[in-house]
Scaffold this motif. Structure first.
Motif, PDB file in Angstrom:
ATOM      1  N   THR A 169     -11.314  14.763  29.715  1.00 29.43           N
ATOM      2  CA  THR A 169     -10.282  14.202  28.830  1.00 29.43           C
ATOM      3  C   THR A 169     -10.743  14.182  27.378  1.00 29.43           C
ATOM      4  O   THR A 169      -9.951  14.410  26.459  1.00 29.43           O
ATOM      5  CB  THR A 169      -9.891  12.782  29.275  1.00 29.43           C
ATOM      6  N   GLY A 170     -12.033  13.924  27.168  1.00 29.41           N
ATOM      7  CA  GLY A 170     -12.566  13.930  25.815  1.00 29.41           C
ATOM      8  C   GLY A 170     -12.503  15.297  25.167  1.00 29.41           C
ATOM      9  O   GLY A 170     -12.268  15.422  23.958  1.00 29.41           O
ATOM     10  N   LEU A 171     -12.698  16.325  25.971  1.00 29.46           N
ATOM     11  CA  LEU A 171     -12.610  17.687  25.442  1.00 29.46           C
ATOM     12  C   LEU A 171     -11.174  18.009  25.025  1.00 29.46           C
ATOM     13  O   LEU A 171     -10.952  18.690  24.014  1.00 29.46           O
ATOM     14  CB  LEU A 171     -13.096  18.678  26.502  1.00 29.46           C
ATOM     15  N   MET A 172     -10.205  17.502  25.782  1.00 28.69           N
ATOM     16  CA  MET A 172      -8.800  17.736  25.438  1.00 28.69           C
ATOM     17  C   MET A 172      -8.435  16.990  24.150  1.00 28.69           C
ATOM     18  O   MET A 172      -7.704  17.523  23.302  1.00 28.69           O
ATOM     19  CB  MET A 172      -7.890  17.273  26.582  1.00 28.69           C
ATOM     20  N   MET A 173      -8.931  15.770  24.008  1.00 25.04           N
ATOM     21  CA  MET A 173      -8.688  15.014  22.777  1.00 25.04           C
ATOM     22  C   MET A 173      -9.256  15.749  21.568  1.00 25.04           C
ATOM     23  O   MET A 173      -8.593  15.889  20.531  1.00 25.04           O
ATOM     24  CB  MET A 173      -9.326  13.628  22.891  1.00 25.04           C
ATOM     25  N   THR A 174     -10.485  16.228  21.718  1.00 25.47           N
ATOM     26  CA  THR A 174     -11.143  16.941  20.630  1.00 25.47           C
ATOM     27  C   THR A 174     -10.407  18.232  20.286  1.00 25.47           C
ATOM     28  O   THR A 174     -10.176  18.538  19.109  1.00 25.47           O
ATOM     29  CB  THR A 174     -12.593  17.259  21.016  1.00 25.47           C
ATOM     30  N   LEU A 175     -10.023  18.979  21.307  1.00 27.84           N
ATOM     31  CA  LEU A 175      -9.307  20.233  21.085  1.00 27.84           C
ATOM     32  C   LEU A 175      -8.012  20.003  20.318  1.00 27.84           C
ATOM     33  O   LEU A 175      -7.692  20.744  19.379  1.00 27.84           O
ATOM     34  CB  LEU A 175      -9.014  20.901  22.433  1.00 27.84           C
ATOM     35  N   SER A 176      -7.277  18.959  20.688  1.00 30.26           N
ATOM     36  CA  SER A 176      -5.984  18.704  20.039  1.00 30.26           C
ATOM     37  C   SER A 176      -6.147  18.414  18.552  1.00 30.26           C
ATOM     38  O   SER A 176      -5.360  18.901  17.728  1.00 30.26           O
ATOM     39  CB  SER A 176      -5.269  17.537  20.729  1.00 30.26           C
TER      40      SER A 176
END
Length: 510
Positions: free
Chosen positions: A334-341
């Motif tokens: 989930t942290g990777l998705m937050m960062t990507l966004s």
């Protein structure tokens, strides 16, 4: 009040507040109304002939000193907040004998503390050395976090969560202030904000929670979580004490020439460095500026998702049918998705400096809206899990609002006031959100998902309105005064004035 009347009012404010100080500047006297960065430039004219290569070297030095420690501190603070979700998966709920909506209130009460301390913290950051305020608060919040591992009842944990919110309050405003001091708004602020505001917290909490879940110790795993995280964060707080500066003027790892360059290279921001005087006219401009309230509503709507997922992440995933130990591991991506966004939006500034940021943010904001709809209709735990992961694109929307606020607000008191309003909105959203996830509706949480769907849609509208207003205002100012670069008043620009008072040469990024 019409735009024309507003601008006439701001013009009169600009003249009345600045005439005395222009005379002081011209006579060589330091004015109390001058921006602190402008004073430093006037006092060190011998460094004015620096090269572009020197400026790049200073920027690299600033990046290497500030970005890692700011990212670590912000990430660990975010991890501290979401740790309660993994602690619940490891037995905290049963150990504290929580029932009914008590767990939801543990999620909300942190933000009551945040809300109480928000305005005082912002004004302390204006009046006092910002790094010293942060280090003192960080030390206290980690002592509180460690004490949470010793809580035995709901009232004890609730009181500690409240104190945690109070002491963590200065962190986000501090990072916003430092970013505005050291970076250019056209190409650098958005990217750096996305770096230190990355969503790596779930990567850390997921990894350490997974490891602690396998620990064979006498202390309960959920208690060990709080103790270990507090110890780690205290260690990095000690490092931050030696690295984080109060301003470019007092930064020990920059020499005199580098300080001059660090300040002068950001002069294009037209937002100033710091002024400790509270100015009523700037506070009034902040609360009468339409941009402030569009931002306020947008921040509130974007953070409904944040408040819900911070508190209920583990419950949502375990509700799909995964065991507690697997649930903590599945929280890592989930942290990777937050960062990507947030990075998708921020890195658009490499190609379109100062432009189209809100356009990219609107597109990114559609992802969580679609995923929320899918969470209400899909079946199968892996399909729901994938939809849940993309849900975390909501973070890019909030990061965008944060970077736009940093870049588009000038004047020390106005910046302080806008920060206080934005973070108050952030707190209220995070108080409300956990109450929308009803225990009796687990694991589907229909009320929660429907609420997030509506508020996420409203956040998208706010982004579009903010960008549209920025474009309209820039065009209006160009039509009335001509290009900004042709209207820069060097003497007025040295003063602590707002974006409204500098309207002839201040243009908003969008």
């Amino acid at each position: 009040m019409s735009d024309t009347e507003n601008e006439k009012k701001l013009t009169s404010v600009e003249v009345s507040s600045a005439d005395k100080d222009i005379e002081a500047v011209n006579s060589g006297t330091k004015s109390s109304d001058m921006d602190a960065g402008a004073k430093y430039l006037l006092d060190h004219p011998q460094h004015a002939d620096y090269t572009e290569e020197e400026a790049k070297k200073v920027l690299r030095k600033i990046d290497w000193m500030l970005m890692p420690i700011m990212t670590i501190i912000i990430t660990l603070a975010a991890a501290d907040k979401i740790l309660i979700s993994n602690a619940a998966a490891y037995g905290m709920t049963a150990a504290l004998k929580l029932h009914g909506s008590q767990y939801s209130w543990l999620g909300s009460i942190f933000y009551f503390g945040y809300l109480v301390a928000e305005t005082p913290a912002n004004f302390l950051l204006q009046k006092l050395p910002v790094a010293k305020v942060l280090i003192a608060a960080s030390t206290l919040w980690n002592i509180v976090l460690m004490c949470m591992g010793a809580a035995n009842t709901f009232p004890q944990m609730a009181a500690l969560r409240f104190l945690l919110g109070i002491f963590e309050t200065p962190l986000f405003p501090f990072c916003s202030i430092i970013t505005a001091m050291f970076y250019k708004k056209s190409t650098e602020i958005g990217i750096r904000t996305s770096i230190w505001f990355s969503g790596f917290s779930s990567v850390i909490t997921g990894t350490l929670s997974y490891a602690i879940g396998h620990a064979d110790v006498k202390i309960e795993n959920w208690r060990l979580l709080f103790i270990v995280f507090a110890s780690i964060t205290l260690f990095f707080t000690a490092i931050a004490f030696f690295i984080l500066p109060d301003s470019p003027m007092t930064c020990w790892w920059l020499n005199e020439r580098e300080k001059y360059i660090a300040i002068h290279r950001t002069i294009e921001n037209r937002t100033g460095i710091k002024n400790t005087s509270f100015k009523k006219n700037q506070a009034l401009e902040a609360v009468t500026d339409l941009r402030t309230w569009i931002m306020c509503v947008g921040v509130f709507c974007a953070n409904i998702s944040n408040g819900a997922l911070v508190t209920f992440a583990a419950q949502i995933v375990s509700g799909l049918g995964f065991a507690p130990i697997i649930t903590t591991a599945l929280g890592i991506p989930t942290g990777l998705m937050m960062t990507l966004s947030s990075w998708i939006i921020a890195f658009s500034q490499f190609f379109f400096p100062g432009k189209y940021r809100t356009y990219f943010a609107v597109v990114v904001s559609l992802v969580p809206i679609i995923c929320c709809s899918l969470m209400l209709t899909l079946e199968g735990r892996w399909s729901l899990y994938v939809a849940y992961l993309f849900f975390y694109f909501y973070w890019g929307v909030y990061t965008s609002f944060t970077s736009l606020s940093i870049a588009n607000t000038a004047g020390s008191t106005k910046k302080t006031t806008v920060n206080a309003i934005n973070f108050t909105s952030y707190c209220v959203a995070n108080i409300v959100a956990p109450q929308l996830f009803l225990t009796k509706e687990a694991p589907t949480y229909l009320t929660g998902y429907h609420s997030i769907l509506g508020f996420s849609s409203a956040a998208t509208v706010c982004l579009a309105l903010y960008g549209g207003l920025a474009v309209y205002t820039n065009k209006k100012r160009d039509n009335e005064f001509g290009p900004a670069d042709e209207n820069i008043d060097d003497e007025l620009d040295k003063l602590d004035l707002t974006d409204g008072e500098k309207k002839k040469w201040f243009r908003y990024v969008w």
